[in-house]
Design a protein around this motif. Structure first.
Motif, mmCIF file in Angstrom:
data_model
loop_
_atom_site.group_PDB
_atom_site.id
_atom_site.type_symbol
_atom_site.label_atom_id
_atom_site.label_comp_id
_atom_site.label_asym_id
_atom_site.label_seq_id
_atom_site.Cartn_x
_atom_site.Cartn_y
_atom_site.Cartn_z
ATOM 1 N N UNK A 31 -48.068 -34.739 23.218
ATOM 2 C CA UNK A 31 -48.359 -36.101 23.665
ATOM 3 C C UNK A 31 -49.186 -36.119 24.957
ATOM 4 N N UNK A 32 -48.782 -35.319 25.920
ATOM 5 C CA UNK A 32 -49.450 -35.370 27.226
ATOM 6 C C UNK A 32 -50.925 -35.005 27.106
ATOM 7 N N UNK A 33 -51.212 -34.000 26.289
ATOM 8 C CA UNK A 33 -52.591 -33.533 26.088
ATOM 9 C C UNK A 33 -53.463 -34.642 25.505
ATOM 10 N N UNK A 34 -52.945 -35.370 24.558
ATOM 11 C CA UNK A 34 -53.709 -36.459 23.942
ATOM 12 C C UNK A 34 -53.909 -37.597 24.932
ATOM 13 N N UNK A 35 -52.860 -37.958 25.634
ATOM 14 C CA UNK A 35 -52.943 -39.073 26.587
ATOM 15 C C UNK A 35 -53.980 -38.778 27.665
ATOM 16 N N UNK A 36 -54.014 -37.557 28.152
ATOM 17 C CA UNK A 36 -55.015 -37.183 29.164
ATOM 18 C C UNK A 36 -56.425 -37.337 28.614
ATOM 19 N N UNK A 44 -60.204 -38.611 19.882
ATOM 20 C CA UNK A 44 -59.101 -37.704 19.549
ATOM 21 C C UNK A 44 -58.679 -37.900 18.098
ATOM 22 N N UNK A 45 -58.255 -36.811 17.492
ATOM 23 C CA UNK A 45 -57.663 -36.835 16.153
ATOM 24 C C UNK A 45 -56.261 -36.257 16.292
ATOM 25 N N UNK A 57 -49.157 -42.090 22.161
ATOM 26 C CA UNK A 57 -50.433 -41.483 22.540
ATOM 27 C C UNK A 57 -51.499 -42.529 22.853
ATOM 28 N N UNK A 58 -51.361 -43.758 22.299
ATOM 29 C CA UNK A 58 -52.296 -44.822 22.675
ATOM 30 C C UNK A 58 -51.600 -45.945 23.441
ATOM 31 N N UNK A 207 -60.833 -34.345 20.648
ATOM 32 C CA UNK A 207 -59.680 -33.474 20.844
ATOM 33 C C UNK A 207 -58.874 -33.515 19.542
ATOM 34 N N UNK A 208 -58.546 -32.362 19.015
ATOM 35 C CA UNK A 208 -57.759 -32.309 17.786
ATOM 36 C C UNK A 208 -56.374 -31.764 18.117
ATOM 37 N N UNK A 209 -55.382 -32.602 17.951
ATOM 38 C CA UNK A 209 -53.997 -32.223 18.237
ATOM 39 C C UNK A 209 -53.219 -32.217 16.930
#
Length: 726
Positions: A31-36, A44-45, A57-58, A207-209
């Motif tokens: 979650x943190x990686x996507x939010x950043x 982001x995907x 995340x959004x 960004x692909x998470x």
């Protein structure tokens, strides 16, 4: 309207903001990686399993950035549930959908224009209509748009499990608002679907998470669906505590099942597209609010519902693909607590699903859907860890066993099939990795089909080297290799086998192959008549019979009795000559129905790579079964039996199931070995079984046991039948 949260608030860390707005102390994985990334305006995907925290995340960036976050959501119920949850958390969120009256729409749009909203939920249809685009342009020029969040993003891909054409229009968001970041989110997406999502939405260096698809708190099992399946289901529902969802393919099945459960005292409501919008909304609300315990529904129900305490999900009919099954079963245990997922498998349901696929107008869609259905059947028939199969489908590897599925808890015995695997993979290589499993099996078994001859594959060194194994055994091996990721398969609707690094290790004798072999392959008697393909073809023939009967306004049994259909399903006659040998087929019926039935049987055999008229093949080789080789494992059982040990004692000493030992003895009896039946089955039980066998003839074991009652074991019936036939 809830008061808008100020984005100018300063927090010591993202964790501080998380605690402030949502009350959590730490982020979940990814979650943190996507939010950043979203805070930096990067596309982001996000692929996170159900309950993994995609929404945050959004939602958190929407509270930390200027402007309104526009969330595209496919269902009114989904977006309303999210909005209610956010508003209950003191966050300014709203939605625009077709269920709102004109005055409410005007009020909400006014609040948006006034900058009083952090998150706007809207359907793709409403967003892309002229009025929706104009609203977006106005927001861009006034309060600003902080991002576009495309929820359930798999809907954009025709390779996903819930393709919706209107999602394709969302690509225009990039054209009209190139400066706004786009975040696509879904719980299920294969590598191909991920690529398609990124391409269709025109994501820029996203960004692909991809979080793990492993839902460790869920227990998975598959149960056979027989004539008493409702009673089994009823007992299962009684045993489970808490809320549950039961999925069915058709509205009719939903209504029937919901009514029966209600009569039996369960608190249950139905949900399907045949109900009015208001009834569906009311039923879903009552379920979410625990006014009722059970929801019987089509797969339209549950998409995105925020009910974390669903304790069990039952699929009473087979789902159409693994992605859909993963998401639907994943609606259980979103709170991380233990939950149970059951799939009931009946091959008649597979035939029904295949028929529904045939109604699709587009041939390409049919092809893709049939491959996905076959993968679902492979999952249901798997003898390996079910979680391994699921995760392999999504490109993830599980090290070891999950110990959270029926195959891990009660595993079938492992056998070394390295040599067979080398034959199989060598055949894939010699066919230049251009064909699917059915063709590879045909070559291994020495088929003389015209396609084999035209391709000159009858000249390959692997042609005929697998005659000693049945089609089902080779298919078991092929599925096992795929599930263990020891060979790959294309997913474009043309399932072509491809060798990978592990495949070459096997061919170089660097990697052994073990296959979990269910008893139906290891020890099943050759005369069993209730094979999966028999049940599936029988269902198809019944449908055909019903169509012909309706055309003539006569009952179906006037066309053919069920005994004739069953014989057709067992022998699969594909010529008029062989069809005329079916009991009940005279000249009149041969002339009237012969061609249409043999055409349908021929098509079924072609679709599933089955041999024609296996019954005729057995009749042409009398005594073949008697001369089959008895293996060492059977001899070992026989030796222990002659030492005076009981079936249970032999099973305990050998580490096998009593049913396996009984099947050994059954095979030995058929081979002419001397076995004292009185030591195995009480004489009074023998007499009762013999009477029913005489009456019912070649009926299935299930039918015979149903007639005798539950006090008689399948093993006893098989042993008495073997002696009677010997």
């Amino acid at each position: 309207m809830v008061e808008k949260t100020s984005p100018t608030q300063v927090f010591p860390s993202l964790e501080g903001a998380l605690k402030h707005f949502f009350g959590y102390d730490q982020f979940r994985p990814g979650q943190r990686r996507v939010i950043e990334a979203v805070l930096k305006n990067q596309d982001a995907l996000v692929i996170m399993p159900t309950g993994g925290g995609k929404s945050l995340c959004y939602q958190l960036p929407a509270l930390l950035k200027l402007g309104v976050m526009v969330v595209v959501s496919p269902l009114i119920a989904l977006m309303q549930d999210q909005v209610d949850s956010l508003q209950d958390n003191g966050i300014a969120a709203t939605c625009l959908n077709s269920a709102l009256d004109y005055d409410t729409l005007c009020q909400r749009e006014a609040a948006l224009r006034a900058g009083q909203v952090n998150l706007l939920y809207v359907s793709p249809e409403r967003l892309m209509r002229p009025g929706g685009v104009q609203l977006l342009e106005h927001l861009m020029q006034t309060v600003g748009v902080s991002g576009f969040a495309i929820d359930e993003a798999h809907c954009v891909s025709e390779w996903g499990h819930d393709f919706r054409p209107e999602y394709r229009q969302l690509s225009t968001l990039r054209e009209r608002f190139p400066q706004v970041a786009v975040i696509a989110l879904t719980a299920t997406a294969t590598e191909r679907v991920r690529q398609d999502i990124a391409q269709q939405l025109r994501l820029r260096d996203p960004l692909i998470q991809v979080s793990s698809f492993n839902r460790a708190n869920l227990f998975y099992e598959v149960r056979p669906k027989g004539r008493d399946s409702y009673q089994t289901l009823r007992q299962q529902v009684k045993q489970h505590q808490g809320s549950g969802i039961i999925y069915c393919l058709s509205r009719k099945r939903v209504d029937e099942l919901a009514q029966r459960l209600t009569v039996d005292g369960e608190s249950v409501l139905p949900y399907h597209a045949g109900l009015s919008d208001q009834v569906r909304r009311d039923n879903q609300t009552r379920f979410i609010r625990d006014d009722v315990r059970l929801m019987v529904a089509t797969v339209a129900f549950g998409m995105g519902i925020n009910k974390p305490d669903v304790r069990f999900v039952i699929h009473y009919d087979i789902p159409r693909n693994i992605e859909g099954y993963y998401q639907e079963s994943g609606r259980a245990g979103r709170d991380g607590e233990p939950a149970h997922c059951t799939l009931y498998l009946a091959y008649g349901d597979v035939a029904t699903a295949d028929y529904l696929i045939s109604q699709k107008p587009d041939a390409e869609e049919q092809r893709i859907a049939r491959q996905q259905l076959r993968q679902m059947v492979d999952y249901a028939e798997a003898t390996v860890c079910r979680r391994q199969v699921q995760l392999s489908y999504f490109g993830e590897t599980l090290n070891g066993l999950c110990h959270q599925c029926d195959n891990c808890i009660n595993p079938p015995p492992l056998e070394d099939w390295t040599i067979e695997a080398q034959k199989f993979l060598s055949c894939v290589a010699r066919c230049q990795e251009r064909f699917g499993m059915t063709h590879i099996i045909d070559v291994l078994r020495g088929s003389k089909k015209q396609k084999i001859l035209d391709l000159k594959h009858d000249r390959l060194s692997t042609h005929g080297i697998g005659k000693d194994r049945s089609v089902d055994e080779w298919r078991l091996l092929g599925r096992s290799l795929l599930h263990q990721r020891l060979v790959d398969e294309t997913t474009d609707g043309y399932p072509v086998l491809k060798l990978n690094a592990a495949s070459w290790q096997i061919l170089r004798q660097q990697l052994p192959v073990q296959v979990a072999v269910a008893q139906r392959f290891a020890d099943a008697p050759s005369e069993m008549v209730d094979r999966p393909e028999v049940a599936q073809l029988l269902s198809i023939l019944k449908t055909l019979r019903k169509q012909l009967a309706d055309q003539q306004s006569v009952p179906p049994y006037v066309v053919f009795p069920e005994s004739a259909l069953r014989q057709m399903a067992q022998t699969r006659p594909q010529t008029l000559e062989s069809f005329s040998q079916v009991s009940g087929v005279g000249r009149r019926k041969l002339d009237q129905y012969g061609q249409v039935f043999t055409d349908r049987i021929r098509q079924f055999c072609a679709d599933y790579g089955l041999e024609s008229d296996p019954g005729a093949a057995r009749r042409s080789r009398p005594g073949r079964e008697r001369h089959q080789r008895v293996g060492d494992t059977h001899r070992h059982t026989l030796a222990l039996y002659h030492q005076g040990l009981s079936v249970e004692a032999i099973a305990s000493q050998r580490g096998l199931r009593p049913s396996t030992i009984a099947s050994h003895l059954e095979r030995l009896i058929r081979q002419g070995e001397t076995v004292d039946l009185d030591r195995l089955v009480a004489p009074e039980d023998q007499r009762a079984i013999q009477a029913v066998l005489t009456e019912m003839g070649d009926s299935s074991l299930t039918d015979i046991r149903d007639r005798l009652g539950p006090t008689y074991s399948y093993e006893a019936i098989r042993l008495v039948r073997a002696c009677q036939r010997a």
